[in-house]
Design a protein around this motif. Structure first.
Motif: not given
Length: 266
Positions: A229, A6-7, A67, A65, A44, A39
């Motif tokens: 990301v 995970v970023p 973030v 997805r 995300l 994003v």
């Protein structure tokens, strides 16, 4: 899957005209808006630090997805510039506050730029931003003896609790510096998870008290942000940062050993 990398994005000031002390680690309001548009366009799903840790702790599936959008220190631009953008997208975020830097009754005067006040922090919390701890006076925690270390952690947690009516669950290490002793103290103070820097993607295997983040700087353009990301070329982008961090970690450990032995630092 629960082990997906995970970023976790690390922001500081969001300001058109930041102070010299915060400029390199700031982003302009326009850049922040563009980054949040990336994003959204990439599909995300921003989650808070507590939500990420809870999923990894319980084995529950993360949103698709995921973030994290995180802010350190407590700069006023998070309320003025970032909050409207986050609210416009319906994004969650986490703000880690250094309680002695915020404007109000606990202000130690150490804030390096215009800081939030507690009314603004409460507005952020009311808008769904998780408020975490970032120590009281923003020291290098791994260089502190046990008593001042515990004081920094406890005072921060107590002040946030008093001001918001609930204790912070998450913590971010000032400067990203920690050690096994610091991580143990953070856990024993009552924080359930903590973020470092590391400039890499966060993974469940890192453990709840050493989750990595990637730094967003004023020099991070839209293409570089998109790579962050989406997890592409993160290791290459921060290779120099990690090498410097490892070298400085050795220096800090040596200083700590010398201090514990009663010898002056180099």
């Amino acid at each position: 899957m629960t082990d997906v990398p995970v970023p976790i994005l690390m922001y500081h000031a969001v300001a058109a005209d930041p102070s010299g002390a915060t400029r390199a680690l700031s982003v302009s309001p326009e850049a922040f808006a563009e980054q949040m548009a990336v994003v959204a366009d990439r599909g995300l799903t921003p989650v808070t630090t507590a939500e990420l840790a809870a999923c990894w702790r319980s084995g529950r599936a993360l949103p698709e997805r995921p973030v994290l959008v995180t802010f350190d220190d407590g700069y006023e631009g998070v309320h003025r510039h970032a909050l409207p953008v986050l609210a416009g997208h319906g994004f969650r975020a986490t703000l880690f506050v250094s309680t002695g830097w915020l404007r109000g009754p606990y202000d130690t005067g150490g804030g390096p730029d215009t800081m939030l006040d507690w009314d603004q922090v409460r507005e952020l919390a009311g808008a769904g931003v998780e408020i975490g701890g970032h120590s009281h006076s923003h020291p290098q925690l791994d260089q502190l003896d046990d008593r001042p270390l515990r004081s920094e952690l406890t005072l921060c947690r107590e002040i946030v609790s008093d001001q918001l009516g609930s204790a912070p669950a998450s913590f971010a290490y000032p400067y990203g510096y920690s050690s096994r002793r610091v991580r143990r103290a953070v856990r024993e103070t009552g924080y359930a998870q903590a973020l470092a820097v590391g400039n890499g993607l966060a993974r469940r295997a890192q453990g709840p008290y050493a989750l990595r983040r990637v730094t967003v700087r004023r020099s991070t353009d839209t293409a570089a942000f998109e790579r962050l990301v989406t997890g592409r070329a993160v290791a290459r982008a921060f290779a120099r940062d990690r090498a410097l961090t490892k070298g400085y970690a050795v220096v800090r450990r040596a200083r700590r050993v010398r201090a514990a032995a009663g010898r002056p630092p180099d």
